[in-house]
Design a protein around this motif. Structure first.
Motif, PDB file in Angstrom:
ATOM      1  N   MET A 188       1.275  -1.512  -0.262  1.00 35.57           N
ATOM      2  CA  MET A 188       0.251   0.327   0.403  1.00 35.57           C
ATOM      3  C   MET A 188       0.649   1.588   0.022  1.00 35.57           C
ATOM      4  SD  MET A 188      -3.171  -0.448   3.070  1.00 35.57           S
ATOM      5  CE  MET A 188      -3.495   0.957   2.382  1.00 35.57           C
ATOM      6  N   SER A 189       0.318   2.019  -0.932  1.00 33.91           N
ATOM      7  CA  SER A 189       0.740   3.303  -1.243  1.00 33.91           C
ATOM      8  C   SER A 189       1.123   4.203   0.180  1.00 33.91           C
ATOM      9  CB  SER A 189       1.244   4.114  -2.575  1.00 33.91           C
ATOM     10  OG  SER A 189      -0.355   4.328  -2.536  1.00 33.91           O
ATOM     11  N   LYS A 190       1.626   5.303   0.431  1.00 36.44           N
ATOM     12  CA  LYS A 190       1.145   6.055   2.116  1.00 36.44           C
ATOM     13  C   LYS A 190       0.105   7.292   1.517  1.00 36.44           C
ATOM     14  CE  LYS A 190       6.217   6.474   3.287  1.00 36.44           C
ATOM     15  NZ  LYS A 190       6.873   7.360   3.776  1.00 36.44           N
ATOM     16  N   LYS A 191      -0.003   7.156   0.229  1.00 36.92           N
ATOM     17  CA  LYS A 191      -0.883   7.919  -0.704  1.00 36.92           C
ATOM     18  C   LYS A 191      -2.317   7.446  -0.424  1.00 36.92           C
ATOM     19  CE  LYS A 191      -2.455  10.043  -4.570  1.00 36.92           C
ATOM     20  NZ  LYS A 191      -2.261  10.521  -6.376  1.00 36.92           N
ATOM     21  N   ALA A 192      -2.463   6.085  -0.028  1.00 36.69           N
ATOM     22  CA  ALA A 192      -3.442   4.863   0.201  1.00 36.69           C
ATOM     23  C   ALA A 192      -3.356   4.725   1.092  1.00 36.69           C
ATOM     24  CB  ALA A 192      -3.188   3.689  -0.778  1.00 36.69           C
ATOM     25  N   VAL A 193      -3.041   4.989   1.888  1.00 37.31           N
ATOM     26  CA  VAL A 193      -2.856   5.011   3.579  1.00 37.31           C
ATOM     27  C   VAL A 193      -3.648   6.227   3.566  1.00 37.31           C
ATOM     28  CG1 VAL A 193      -1.872   4.722   5.269  1.00 37.31           C
ATOM     29  CG2 VAL A 193      -1.475   3.216   3.443  1.00 37.31           C
ATOM     30  N   LYS A 194      -3.670   7.206   3.464  1.00 33.43           N
ATOM     31  CA  LYS A 194      -3.506   8.768   4.070  1.00 33.43           C
ATOM     32  C   LYS A 194      -5.184   8.793   3.970  1.00 33.43           C
ATOM     33  CE  LYS A 194      -2.761  13.694   3.668  1.00 33.43           C
ATOM     34  NZ  LYS A 194      -1.752  14.528   2.885  1.00 33.43           N
ATOM     35  N   LYS A 195      -5.925   7.987   2.088  1.00 34.38           N
ATOM     36  CA  LYS A 195      -6.977   8.300   2.075  1.00 34.38           C
ATOM     37  C   LYS A 195      -7.981   7.527   2.355  1.00 34.38           C
ATOM     38  CE  LYS A 195      -9.606   7.583  -2.523  1.00 34.38           C
ATOM     39  NZ  LYS A 195      -9.240   7.297  -3.958  1.00 34.38           N
ATOM     40  N   ILE A 196      -7.770   6.049   3.169  1.00 37.00           N
ATOM     41  CA  ILE A 196      -8.061   5.260   3.900  1.00 37.00           C
ATOM     42  C   ILE A 196      -8.858   6.130   4.960  1.00 37.00           C
ATOM     43  CG2 ILE A 196      -7.765   3.280   5.452  1.00 37.00           C
ATOM     44  CD1 ILE A 196      -6.959   1.473   2.821  1.00 37.00           C
ATOM     45  N   LYS A 197      -7.221   6.332   5.556  1.00 37.13           N
ATOM     46  CA  LYS A 197      -7.569   7.291   7.104  1.00 37.13           C
ATOM     47  C   LYS A 197      -8.383   8.599   7.398  1.00 37.13           C
ATOM     48  CE  LYS A 197      -3.072   5.606   9.670  1.00 37.13           C
ATOM     49  NZ  LYS A 197      -2.055   5.850   9.924  1.00 37.13           N
ATOM     50  N   VAL A 216      -3.288  -0.323   9.378  1.00 39.02           N
ATOM     51  CA  VAL A 216      -4.398   0.735   8.506  1.00 39.02           C
ATOM     52  C   VAL A 216      -6.151  -0.119  10.100  1.00 39.02           C
ATOM     53  CG1 VAL A 216      -6.283   1.327   7.160  1.00 39.02           C
ATOM     54  CG2 VAL A 216      -4.324   1.244   7.346  1.00 39.02           C
ATOM     55  N   MET A 217      -5.890  -1.621   9.894  1.00 33.73           N
ATOM     56  CA  MET A 217      -7.043  -1.595  11.182  1.00 33.73           C
ATOM     57  C   MET A 217      -6.985  -1.478  12.237  1.00 33.73           C
ATOM     58  SD  MET A 217      -9.519  -3.126   8.735  1.00 33.73           S
ATOM     59  CE  MET A 217      -8.977  -1.682   7.237  1.00 33.73           C
ATOM     60  N   ARG A 218      -5.328  -1.746  12.398  1.00 36.50           N
ATOM     61  CA  ARG A 218      -5.108  -1.054  14.277  1.00 36.50           C
ATOM     62  C   ARG A 218      -5.820  -0.004  14.614  1.00 36.50           C
ATOM     63  NH1 ARG A 218       0.477  -1.600  14.894  1.00 36.50           N
ATOM     64  NH2 ARG A 218       0.158  -4.028  14.935  1.00 36.50           N
ATOM     65  N   HIS A 219      -4.990   0.931  13.503  1.00 39.61           N
ATOM     66  CA  HIS A 219      -5.874   2.984  13.542  1.00 39.61           C
ATOM     67  C   HIS A 219      -7.702   2.424  13.994  1.00 39.61           C
ATOM     68  CE1 HIS A 219      -6.055   6.819  12.894  1.00 39.61           C
ATOM     69  NE2 HIS A 219      -7.541   6.970  12.172  1.00 39.61           N
ATOM     70  N   LEU A 220      -7.849   1.541  12.605  1.00 39.25           N
ATOM     71  CA  LEU A 220      -9.440   1.764  13.057  1.00 39.25           C
ATOM     72  C   LEU A 220      -9.875   1.189  14.250  1.00 39.25           C
ATOM     73  CD1 LEU A 220     -12.733   1.615  12.110  1.00 39.25           C
ATOM     74  CD2 LEU A 220     -12.287  -0.870  10.612  1.00 39.25           C
ATOM     75  N   ASN A 221      -9.434   0.318  14.322  1.00 39.82           N
ATOM     76  CA  ASN A 221      -9.836  -0.593  16.401  1.00 39.82           C
ATOM     77  C   ASN A 221      -9.439   0.714  17.405  1.00 39.82           C
ATOM     78  OD1 ASN A 221     -11.084  -3.103  15.390  1.00 39.82           O
ATOM     79  ND2 ASN A 221      -8.550  -4.114  15.087  1.00 39.82           N
ATOM     80  N   ASP A 222      -8.357   1.266  17.280  1.00 37.48           N
ATOM     81  CA  ASP A 222      -8.142   2.572  17.613  1.00 37.48           C
ATOM     82  C   ASP A 222      -9.959   3.509  17.681  1.00 37.48           C
ATOM     83  OD1 ASP A 222      -5.976   1.452  18.181  1.00 37.48           O
ATOM     84  OD2 ASP A 222      -4.342   3.049  17.485  1.00 37.48           O
TER      85      ASP A 222
END
Length: 109
Positions: A1-10, A55-61
Protein backbone atom coordinates in the motif's frame (compact mmCIF):
# COMPACT_ATOMS: atom_id res chain seq x y z
CA UNK A 1 0.00 0.00 0.00
CA UNK A 2 1.24 3.43 -0.81
CA UNK A 3 1.35 6.25 1.71
CA UNK A 4 -1.19 8.05 -0.44
CA UNK A 5 -3.61 5.11 -0.17
CA UNK A 6 -3.15 4.89 3.60
CA UNK A 7 -3.82 8.61 3.91
CA UNK A 8 -6.96 8.33 1.79
CA UNK A 9 -8.31 5.45 3.90
CA UNK A 10 -7.64 7.35 7.13
CA UNK A 11 -9.37 10.42 5.71
CA UNK A 12 -12.37 8.25 4.85
CA UNK A 13 -12.42 6.92 8.42
CA UNK A 14 -12.33 10.49 9.66
CA UNK A 15 -15.27 11.38 7.40
CA UNK A 16 -17.38 8.73 9.18
CA UNK A 17 -17.34 11.06 12.22
CA UNK A 18 -17.63 8.23 14.74
CA UNK A 19 -16.97 10.74 17.52
CA UNK A 20 -20.38 12.30 16.88
CA UNK A 21 -22.31 9.02 16.64
CA UNK A 22 -22.62 8.47 20.37
CA UNK A 23 -26.31 7.59 20.11
CA UNK A 24 -25.49 4.68 17.78
CA UNK A 25 -24.93 1.14 19.00
CA UNK A 26 -21.85 -0.86 18.10
CA UNK A 27 -23.95 -2.93 15.71
CA UNK A 28 -25.14 0.15 13.85
CA UNK A 29 -21.56 1.32 13.39
CA UNK A 30 -20.60 -2.14 12.12
CA UNK A 31 -23.41 -2.12 9.56
CA UNK A 32 -22.33 1.31 8.38
CA UNK A 33 -18.61 0.64 7.89
CA UNK A 34 -18.43 -3.08 7.01
CA UNK A 35 -19.03 -2.77 3.24
CA UNK A 36 -16.22 -0.24 2.92
CA UNK A 37 -13.80 -2.27 5.06
CA UNK A 38 -14.50 -5.40 3.01
CA UNK A 39 -13.76 -3.50 -0.18
CA UNK A 40 -10.50 -2.18 1.21
CA UNK A 41 -9.52 -5.70 2.29
CA UNK A 42 -10.28 -7.19 -1.13
CA UNK A 43 -8.28 -4.52 -2.93
CA UNK A 44 -5.35 -3.64 -0.68
CA UNK A 45 -4.34 -7.00 0.78
CA UNK A 46 -3.16 -8.07 -2.64
CA UNK A 47 -0.42 -5.46 -2.38
CA UNK A 48 0.55 -5.02 1.26
CA UNK A 49 -0.88 -6.96 4.18
CA UNK A 50 1.54 -5.43 6.68
CA UNK A 51 0.50 -1.87 5.99
CA UNK A 52 -3.16 -2.90 5.89
CA UNK A 53 -2.75 -4.37 9.39
CA UNK A 54 -1.60 -0.93 10.61
CA UNK A 55 -4.64 0.70 9.02
CA UNK A 56 -6.96 -1.81 10.72
CA UNK A 57 -5.20 -1.15 14.06
CA UNK A 58 -6.01 2.52 13.49
CA UNK A 59 -9.67 1.57 12.94
CA UNK A 60 -9.70 -0.41 16.18
CA UNK A 61 -8.23 2.62 17.95
CA UNK A 62 -11.02 4.78 16.53
CA UNK A 63 -13.59 2.29 17.82
CA UNK A 64 -12.01 2.32 21.28
CA UNK A 65 -12.01 6.12 21.34
CA UNK A 66 -15.69 6.04 20.34
CA UNK A 67 -16.38 3.74 23.31
CA UNK A 68 -14.48 6.09 25.63
CA UNK A 69 -16.71 8.96 24.55
CA UNK A 70 -19.92 6.91 24.68
CA UNK A 71 -19.52 5.13 28.02
CA UNK A 72 -18.78 7.14 31.16
CA UNK A 73 -16.94 4.32 32.93
CA UNK A 74 -14.19 4.42 30.29
CA UNK A 75 -13.45 8.14 30.52
CA UNK A 76 -11.07 7.85 33.48
CA UNK A 77 -9.83 4.39 32.47
CA UNK A 78 -9.25 4.29 28.69
CA UNK A 79 -7.48 0.95 28.96
CA UNK A 80 -10.80 -0.57 30.02
CA UNK A 81 -12.30 0.58 26.73
CA UNK A 82 -9.61 -1.32 24.81
CA UNK A 83 -10.20 -4.39 27.00
CA UNK A 84 -13.96 -4.09 26.41
CA UNK A 85 -13.40 -3.89 22.66
CA UNK A 86 -11.08 -6.91 22.78
CA UNK A 87 -13.66 -8.95 24.73
CA UNK A 88 -16.39 -7.89 22.31
CA UNK A 89 -14.25 -9.00 19.38
CA UNK A 90 -13.81 -12.43 20.98
CA UNK A 91 -17.55 -12.84 21.62
CA UNK A 92 -18.78 -11.33 18.33
CA UNK A 93 -16.02 -12.15 15.85
CA UNK A 94 -18.25 -11.51 12.86
CA UNK A 95 -19.60 -8.13 13.99
CA UNK A 96 -16.98 -6.07 12.15
CA UNK A 97 -15.61 -7.22 8.81
CA UNK A 98 -11.98 -6.70 9.80
CA UNK A 99 -12.48 -8.76 12.98
CA UNK A 100 -13.76 -11.72 10.98
CA UNK A 101 -10.68 -11.40 8.76
CA UNK A 102 -8.34 -11.65 11.76
CA UNK A 103 -7.59 -7.99 12.53
CA UNK A 104 -8.69 -8.15 16.17
CA UNK A 105 -8.07 -5.39 18.70
CA UNK A 106 -5.41 -6.10 21.29
CA UNK A 107 -5.37 -4.50 24.70
CA UNK A 108 -1.97 -3.23 25.80
CA UNK A 109 -1.71 -4.59 29.34
Amino acid sequence: MSKKAVKKIKETMKSWKLYSKLQWSVGMIAEEINPQVRGWYNYYTKFGKTEFRRVMRHLNDKLARWAIRKYKEFKKHPRKAYAWLENLSRRETGMFAHWSLGYLPQCAK
